[in-house]
Design a protein around this motif. Sequence first.
Motif, PDB file in Angstrom:
ATOM      1  N   LEU A 176       0.832  -1.200   0.000  1.00  0.00           N
ATOM      2  CA  LEU A 176       0.000   0.000   0.000  1.00  0.00           C
ATOM      3  C   LEU A 176       0.867   1.252   0.000  1.00  0.00           C
ATOM      4  N   LEU A 177       1.991   1.207   0.702  1.00  0.00           N
ATOM      5  CA  LEU A 177       2.918   2.330   0.671  1.00  0.00           C
ATOM      6  C   LEU A 177       3.472   2.543  -0.738  1.00  0.00           C
ATOM      7  N   GLN A 178       3.769   1.450  -1.415  1.00  0.00           N
ATOM      8  CA  GLN A 178       4.276   1.550  -2.787  1.00  0.00           C
ATOM      9  C   GLN A 178       3.237   2.188  -3.705  1.00  0.00           C
ATOM     10  N   VAL A 179       1.970   1.801  -3.556  1.00  0.00           N
ATOM     11  CA  VAL A 179       0.906   2.368  -4.387  1.00  0.00           C
ATOM     12  C   VAL A 179       0.775   3.868  -4.162  1.00  0.00           C
ATOM     13  N   VAL A 180       0.711   4.284  -2.899  1.00  0.00           N
ATOM     14  CA  VAL A 180       0.525   5.702  -2.581  1.00  0.00           C
ATOM     15  C   VAL A 180       1.730   6.513  -3.045  1.00  0.00           C
ATOM     16  N   MET A 181       2.931   5.971  -2.871  1.00  0.00           N
ATOM     17  CA  MET A 181       4.127   6.677  -3.335  1.00  0.00           C
ATOM     18  C   MET A 181       4.099   6.865  -4.854  1.00  0.00           C
ATOM     19  N   ASN A 182       3.689   5.825  -5.584  1.00  0.00           N
ATOM     20  CA  ASN A 182       3.602   5.941  -7.045  1.00  0.00           C
ATOM     21  C   ASN A 182       2.619   7.028  -7.460  1.00  0.00           C
ATOM     22  N   LEU A 183       1.470   7.067  -6.801  1.00  0.00           N
ATOM     23  CA  LEU A 183       0.452   8.061  -7.153  1.00  0.00           C
ATOM     24  C   LEU A 183       0.934   9.479  -6.847  1.00  0.00           C
ATOM     25  N   ILE A 184       1.615   9.660  -5.718  1.00  0.00           N
ATOM     26  CA  ILE A 184       2.121  10.991  -5.369  1.00  0.00           C
ATOM     27  C   ILE A 184       3.232  11.407  -6.334  1.00  0.00           C
ATOM     28  N   GLN A 185       4.137  10.469  -6.655  1.00  0.00           N
ATOM     29  CA  GLN A 185       5.235  10.787  -7.558  1.00  0.00           C
ATOM     30  C   GLN A 185       4.719  11.128  -8.957  1.00  0.00           C
ATOM     31  N   ASN A 186       3.733  10.369  -9.450  1.00  0.00           N
ATOM     32  CA  ASN A 186       3.149  10.660 -10.760  1.00  0.00           C
ATOM     33  C   ASN A 186       2.490  12.035 -10.772  1.00  0.00           C
ATOM     34  N   ALA A 187       1.795  12.365  -9.685  1.00  0.00           N
ATOM     35  CA  ALA A 187       1.158  13.688  -9.603  1.00  0.00           C
ATOM     36  C   ALA A 187       2.210  14.793  -9.615  1.00  0.00           C
ATOM     37  N   SER A 188       3.324  14.569  -8.919  1.00  0.00           N
ATOM     38  CA  SER A 188       4.399  15.558  -8.912  1.00  0.00           C
ATOM     39  C   SER A 188       4.980  15.745 -10.312  1.00  0.00           C
ATOM     40  N   ASP A 189       5.223  14.649 -11.027  1.00  0.00           N
ATOM     41  CA  ASP A 189       5.773  14.734 -12.382  1.00  0.00           C
ATOM     42  C   ASP A 189       4.811  15.450 -13.327  1.00  0.00           C
ATOM     43  N   ALA A 190       3.505  15.120 -13.208  1.00  0.00           N
ATOM     44  CA  ALA A 190       2.520  15.730 -14.111  1.00  0.00           C
ATOM     45  C   ALA A 190       2.333  17.213 -13.820  1.00  0.00           C
ATOM     46  N   ALA A 191       2.245  17.592 -12.541  1.00  0.00           N
ATOM     47  CA  ALA A 191       1.976  18.980 -12.181  1.00  0.00           C
ATOM     48  C   ALA A 191       3.197  19.876 -12.374  1.00  0.00           C
ATOM     49  N   SER A 192       4.385  19.279 -12.470  1.00  0.00           N
ATOM     50  CA  SER A 192       5.609  20.074 -12.596  1.00  0.00           C
ATOM     51  C   SER A 192       5.980  20.367 -14.036  1.00  0.00           C
ATOM     52  N   THR A 193       5.145  19.948 -14.994  1.00  0.00           N
ATOM     53  CA  THR A 193       5.472  20.185 -16.407  1.00  0.00           C
ATOM     54  C   THR A 193       5.278  21.642 -16.805  1.00  0.00           C
ATOM     55  N   ASP A 194       4.437  22.370 -16.082  1.00  0.00           N
ATOM     56  CA  ASP A 194       4.177  23.776 -16.392  1.00  0.00           C
ATOM     57  C   ASP A 194       4.923  24.651 -15.387  1.00  0.00           C
ATOM     58  N   ASP A 195       5.950  25.336 -15.871  1.00  0.00           N
ATOM     59  CA  ASP A 195       6.759  26.155 -14.968  1.00  0.00           C
ATOM     60  C   ASP A 195       6.007  27.379 -14.458  1.00  0.00           C
ATOM     61  N   ALA A 196       4.958  27.783 -15.165  1.00  0.00           N
ATOM     62  CA  ALA A 196       4.227  28.994 -14.775  1.00  0.00           C
ATOM     63  C   ALA A 196       3.294  28.755 -13.596  1.00  0.00           C
ATOM     64  N   THR A 197       2.942  27.502 -13.325  1.00  0.00           N
ATOM     65  CA  THR A 197       1.996  27.185 -12.255  1.00  0.00           C
ATOM     66  C   THR A 197       2.698  26.380 -11.176  1.00  0.00           C
ATOM     67  N   ALA A 198       2.500  26.756  -9.929  1.00  0.00           N
ATOM     68  CA  ALA A 198       3.089  26.008  -8.819  1.00  0.00           C
ATOM     69  C   ALA A 198       2.421  24.641  -8.728  1.00  0.00           C
ATOM     70  N   PRO A 199       3.187  23.551  -8.775  1.00  0.00           N
ATOM     71  CA  PRO A 199       2.590  22.207  -8.731  1.00  0.00           C
ATOM     72  C   PRO A 199       1.947  21.941  -7.378  1.00  0.00           C
ATOM     73  N   GLN A 200       0.785  21.332  -7.424  1.00  0.00           N
ATOM     74  CA  GLN A 200       0.050  21.086  -6.186  1.00  0.00           C
ATOM     75  C   GLN A 200      -0.702  19.762  -6.293  1.00  0.00           C
ATOM     76  N   LEU A 201      -0.791  19.073  -5.161  1.00  0.00           N
ATOM     77  CA  LEU A 201      -1.542  17.817  -5.054  1.00  0.00           C
ATOM     78  C   LEU A 201      -2.406  17.874  -3.810  1.00  0.00           C
ATOM     79  N   ARG A 202      -3.681  17.594  -3.994  1.00  0.00           N
ATOM     80  CA  ARG A 202      -4.609  17.536  -2.863  1.00  0.00           C
ATOM     81  C   ARG A 202      -4.998  16.087  -2.612  1.00  0.00           C
ATOM     82  N   ILE A 203      -4.748  15.639  -1.387  1.00  0.00           N
ATOM     83  CA  ILE A 203      -5.051  14.255  -1.005  1.00  0.00           C
ATOM     84  C   ILE A 203      -6.159  14.287   0.033  1.00  0.00           C
TER      85      ILE A 203
END
Length: 449
Positions: A341-368
């Motif tokens: 379960l830790l592996q699953v949650v880590m993958n989801l958080i890491q993917n969200a970080s990679d996706a949200a960080s593609t736009d330099d103009a917007t601060a990347p954010q993840l709401r859990i």
Amino acid sequence: MPVPQPSPLHHLPVGALEGMDEATWLDVIHKMDEVYSKLVTDEIELEEKNAQLEQSQQFIFSLLSAMSDVLIACNQNGMIEETNAALCELVGLSEQALRGTPVLGLLADEQSVQRWQLAMYQSASHDAAVVEINLRSASGEVVAVDFNCTPRHNSAGRQVGRVLVGRPLGELKRAYQQLRQAHEALKNAQAQLLHSEKMASLGRLVAGVAHELNNPISFVLGNVHVLQRYGARLSRYLQALHQLDLPAPVQALRAELRIDHLVGDLPSLMAGTLEGAQRTTDIVNGLKRFATAAHEDVTQVELNAVVERAMLWVKKGTSPRFEMVWTRGPDCFVTGNAGQLLQVVMNLIQNASDAASTDDATAPQLRISLQQDGGQVRLRFADNGPGIAPEHLSRVFDPFFTTKSVGKGTGLGLSISYGLVEQHGGQLSAANLPQGGAVFTLTLPMPKA
């Protein structure tokens, strides 16, 4: 097959012709029988050869009909003598309508006429020529065809025409495109497999390092506990000693070395050391659980703790701009494997970080967020990235599928997470938010009371 009939000369009486004796007459009858028998034999052989010829014609016709490539056989003047079904379907004309017409009548533009004339000239002096010409299809569209033009000879070796075999370039381009895509997919899969093997080796290394770290951490914890007891004894001794009337040099040394301050700091120093060692122990145990997740037993897992541990680990390797918004909810236990379960949650958080960080103009954010609904618990991971392309939504959980460049993603994280969630009796889904961004929802069953 005809049945040989008796010669009509057998019905004439011997001696019916004047001036012929019986021997001559018998010899004539015998010769006539031989000629008649030869005629019958020749007729039988001719019918057999006709049957073989029909079979050969039928075989050739079936080959021409089965060919997917376009076929044109023309004479020296460029008049069509034979075609196949592929050409008839392409131009919308029957074989009867095409026979005897010039190949030039099928060409769609003047440039194709010039290329055809050049190919006719080249094939007259060489073995073969390749020409790309445009034909007019049945619907009036221009179809580019890559023809191989080969001279055709008769039994005496004299050139009597040409044979053109080709395939529409649209099909060739599609086939080449599919081949290129398959080749690229193969290269990506190879690179991802290599990266996956490196990650597996890293997991084994982490497990070994975590195991080795346990010994020195145990030494630190054990020694600090002993130091705490020693410190308490030394503090009592020094308090008793300082109550005595000590000589002036000793009092001066006490003030110079700041003995009272050191004794007062010892408990907090040792408590801080114990806290650091205990945190190191927790990290090592977490690493061991993560590296050997497949061998862990199923237990009651508190999801809030899993999310917070995953956030702590992923935060160390993400951009400082990446913000994770998480509000701890009431204790929520599920039955499962803590490491998985830790592996699953880590993958989801890491993917969200990679996706949200593609736009330099917007601060990347993840709401859990965590929500309990009857007998289920839902964890939602909503980012503010560009979202998932509609054509990719059905493939995000496929093995080796990734939109990241080679070396930055294996395409296995979400696929493995999907499988682990299914093993826990839950579901993992992906969607796009109306305001933008992607949301992954992890649903797990809660144990029955």
